[in-house]
Motif scaffolding. Structure first.
Motif, PDB file in Angstrom:
ATOM      1  N   THR B  77       0.815  -1.224   0.000  1.00  0.00           N
ATOM      2  CA  THR B  77       0.000   0.000   0.000  1.00  0.00           C
ATOM      3  C   THR B  77       0.842   1.265   0.000  1.00  0.00           C
ATOM      4  O   THR B  77       0.383   2.313  -0.432  1.00  0.00           O
ATOM      5  CB  THR B  77      -0.949   0.025   1.211  1.00  0.00           C
ATOM      6  OG1 THR B  77      -0.210  -0.403   2.353  1.00  0.00           O
ATOM      7  CG2 THR B  77      -2.142  -0.865   0.998  1.00  0.00           C
ATOM      8  N   ALA B  78       2.093   1.156   0.467  1.00  0.00           N
ATOM      9  CA  ALA B  78       2.939   2.343   0.523  1.00  0.00           C
ATOM     10  C   ALA B  78       3.222   2.890  -0.873  1.00  0.00           C
ATOM     11  O   ALA B  78       3.551   4.057  -1.041  1.00  0.00           O
ATOM     12  CB  ALA B  78       4.249   2.006   1.218  1.00  0.00           C
ATOM     13  N   ARG B  79       3.079   2.043  -1.892  1.00  0.00           N
ATOM     14  CA  ARG B  79       3.439   2.469  -3.241  1.00  0.00           C
ATOM     15  C   ARG B  79       2.273   3.112  -3.982  1.00  0.00           C
ATOM     16  O   ARG B  79       2.447   3.619  -5.092  1.00  0.00           O
ATOM     17  CB  ARG B  79       3.935   1.269  -4.036  1.00  0.00           C
ATOM     18  CG  ARG B  79       5.160   0.625  -3.411  1.00  0.00           C
ATOM     19  CD  ARG B  79       5.689  -0.472  -4.280  1.00  0.00           C
ATOM     20  NE  ARG B  79       5.980   0.003  -5.621  1.00  0.00           N
ATOM     21  CZ  ARG B  79       6.290  -0.797  -6.629  1.00  0.00           C
ATOM     22  NH1 ARG B  79       6.332  -2.083  -6.440  1.00  0.00           N
ATOM     23  NH2 ARG B  79       6.548  -0.303  -7.819  1.00  0.00           N
ATOM     24  N   ALA B  80       1.093   3.076  -3.368  1.00  0.00           N
ATOM     25  CA  ALA B  80      -0.112   3.520  -4.086  1.00  0.00           C
ATOM     26  C   ALA B  80      -0.010   4.946  -4.593  1.00  0.00           C
ATOM     27  O   ALA B  80      -0.437   5.255  -5.697  1.00  0.00           O
ATOM     28  CB  ALA B  80      -1.338   3.359  -3.197  1.00  0.00           C
ATOM     29  N   GLU B  81       0.617   5.824  -3.781  1.00  0.00           N
ATOM     30  CA  GLU B  81       0.583   7.246  -4.156  1.00  0.00           C
ATOM     31  C   GLU B  81       1.407   7.560  -5.406  1.00  0.00           C
ATOM     32  O   GLU B  81       1.290   8.631  -5.978  1.00  0.00           O
ATOM     33  CB  GLU B  81       1.052   8.104  -2.981  1.00  0.00           C
ATOM     34  CG  GLU B  81       2.471   7.844  -2.554  1.00  0.00           C
ATOM     35  CD  GLU B  81       2.632   8.046  -1.042  1.00  0.00           C
ATOM     36  OE1 GLU B  81       3.687   8.547  -0.642  1.00  0.00           O
ATOM     37  OE2 GLU B  81       1.702   7.698  -0.294  1.00  0.00           O
ATOM     38  N   GLN B  82       2.276   6.604  -5.824  1.00  0.00           N
ATOM     39  CA  GLN B  82       3.065   6.837  -7.027  1.00  0.00           C
ATOM     40  C   GLN B  82       2.197   6.821  -8.287  1.00  0.00           C
ATOM     41  O   GLN B  82       2.639   7.234  -9.344  1.00  0.00           O
ATOM     42  CB  GLN B  82       4.093   5.718  -7.199  1.00  0.00           C
ATOM     43  CG  GLN B  82       5.289   5.804  -6.297  1.00  0.00           C
ATOM     44  CD  GLN B  82       6.090   4.528  -6.436  1.00  0.00           C
ATOM     45  OE1 GLN B  82       6.124   3.705  -5.526  1.00  0.00           O
ATOM     46  NE2 GLN B  82       6.721   4.332  -7.594  1.00  0.00           N
TER      47      GLN B  82
END
Lengths: 264, 171
Positions: B77-82
């Motif tokens: 989920t940490a990568r979602a904002e990319q």
């Protein structure tokens, strides 16, 4: 020299090996097949010639907005399951009308079928004369100096379209071949934020309606379900008998779908 | 008395298991034939929506005339904002070093062309005929679907497929 018995190979572990393989395949198997709706993307053209306006009655617009609200022919729709009924209505309401009754419906804004696509009917003789005319036109283009290759192939394509219709009408076995207005189409207009779930639902409803119409016709003409025709073609795409049946059904109920790119 | 107990205890006869491998092999072959292996394990979360009367893609898969791409939120989920609106693309069998890499729509052209270059020699389909199947999450925004369409249109890959879970009653 005395004969020696060949020692038997112990096959007791064979079952173990087979079990191991079996369990491997059990674990890696996914039984559900991949299913999808296949659609064509229009070819990119450099020079966009503004298309001739399509009459309102030939468009079945299904719109969905970013809040996942649904509109079919500018009427709000609560339940997406109702879309297929509207599609059936769109294809069927005028399908029996011909001649004077059709003219009357076209001119009368109060007729229930007035705002829906109309059908043209053509006889064998009519198709025959169209084929001759198309061949003549194609030959004329071919003889011209510096005629474009694409134009020539377009003209011959026209001829083969009529040949196909002739073939289809023979298979249909009736005097006339009914065809829905060539501009009649289903138009899907979604917005950027419309959920894929709703988009897929619209596609699903279209497919359901098309299936129902083709299935009814297939049973009437061939005494055979549409599902079995598709299944046969999936197994063997070169089966000419079933290909012809499929082509006829597609001609009677064409699935012309336009997916409109959302504007930002 | 004499009727039932004849001459003390006899050892139970061993069950003949020599046909066990045959049975197991039969099962094995069934599963081998029925198996279609997954192309790849996507690192995005995809819950497919339901749909009826969808077309079976097995024939295209056997001819490898289909490419799959997955559209969903990243499992990490940490990568979602990319990614645009939090939805990332996972491309099957990428020829890049990291197979779990996620992409934006701008990677589609290269992926399609790379895959088409390295197609099996017996494949006769042109790039126009190779289907691109989108397996999108039910919550994915349709705008991204149309972004993908635009990318495909630019390289003349003109067949697209929207994957669903089929709930048609078998008939």
């Amino acid at each position: 020299m005395a004969k020696r018995d060949i020692p038997e190979i112990n096959a007791g572990s064979m079952a173990d090996i087979a079990f191991l393989l079996l369990i491997f395949f059990l674990v890696t198997t996914t039984m559900d097949r991949d299913k999808a709706y296949i659609r064509d993307i229009p070819k990119n053209v450099e020079v966009v010639i503004p298309p001739a306006p399509v009459p309102e009655r030939d468009i079945l617009a299904i719109k969905a907005n970013s809040a996942n609200q649904l509109m079919v022919r500018d009427e709000l729709m609560e339940n997406p399951d109702d879309i297929s009924e509207r599609i059936l209505e769109f294809y069927r309401i005028n399908s029996e009308l011909s001649g004077d009754a059709m003219m009357a419906a076209m001119g009368d804004p109060n007729h229930p079928g007035n705002n829906f696509p109309f059908f043209s009917r053509i006889s064998k003789a009519g198709i025959e004369s169209r084929i001759q005319a198309a061949i003549k036109a194609a030959e004329e283009v071919e003889e011209q100096e510096g005629a474009e290759e694409t134009l020539i192939s377009f003209m011959w394509n026209e001829v083969s379209q009529w040949e196909k219709k002739k073939f289809a009408l023979n298979l249909y076995g009736k005097k006339m071949l009914p065809e829905i207005s060539s501009q009649a189409h289903i138009r899907i207009e979604v917005q950027d934020r419309t959920d894929y779930e709703l988009f897929a639902k619209i596609q699903s409803e279209i497919e359901e309606a098309i299936f129902e119409m083709r299935d009814d016709s297939a049973k009437e003409i061939f005494g055979l379900g549409y599902a079995s025709i598709i299944a046969k073609l999936a197994d063997d795409a070169s089966n000419l008998e079933y290909k012809a049946k499929f082509d006829l059904l597609k001609l009677l109920y064409p699935d012309r779908i336009i997916e409109v790119t959302p504007k930002n | 008395m004499s009727k039932f107990s004849k001459g003390g205890k006899k050892p139970a006869p061993g069950i003949n298991t020599s046909s066990l491998p045959d049975i197991v092999f039969m099962l094995l072959f069934f599963f081998m034939v029925a198996t279609t292996s997954k192309e790849s394990d996507p690192t995005v979360k995809v819950t497919q929506p339901m749909g009826t009367r969808a077309q079976d893609l097995t024939a295209y898969k056997q001819r490898s005339e289909i490419d799959f791409l997955y559209l969903g939120t990243p499992r990490n989920t940490a990568r979602a904002e990319q990614f645009k609106m939090g939805y990332a693309l996972f491309l099957d069998n990428v020829a890049q070093p990291d197979p779990g890499e996620l992409y934006n729509t701008n990677a589609i052209k290269r992926w399609k062309l790379d895959k088409f270059e390295s197609k099996p020699t017996q494949m006769t389909a042109t790039i126009e005929q190779v289907i691109t199947c989108i397996k999108a999450d039910e919550g994915a925004p349709s705008g991204i679907i149309f972004d993908i369409r635009k990318e495909l249109q630019d390289i003349d890959a003109l067949k697209i497929a929207y994957a669903v879970k089929d709930n048609t009653n078998a008939n």
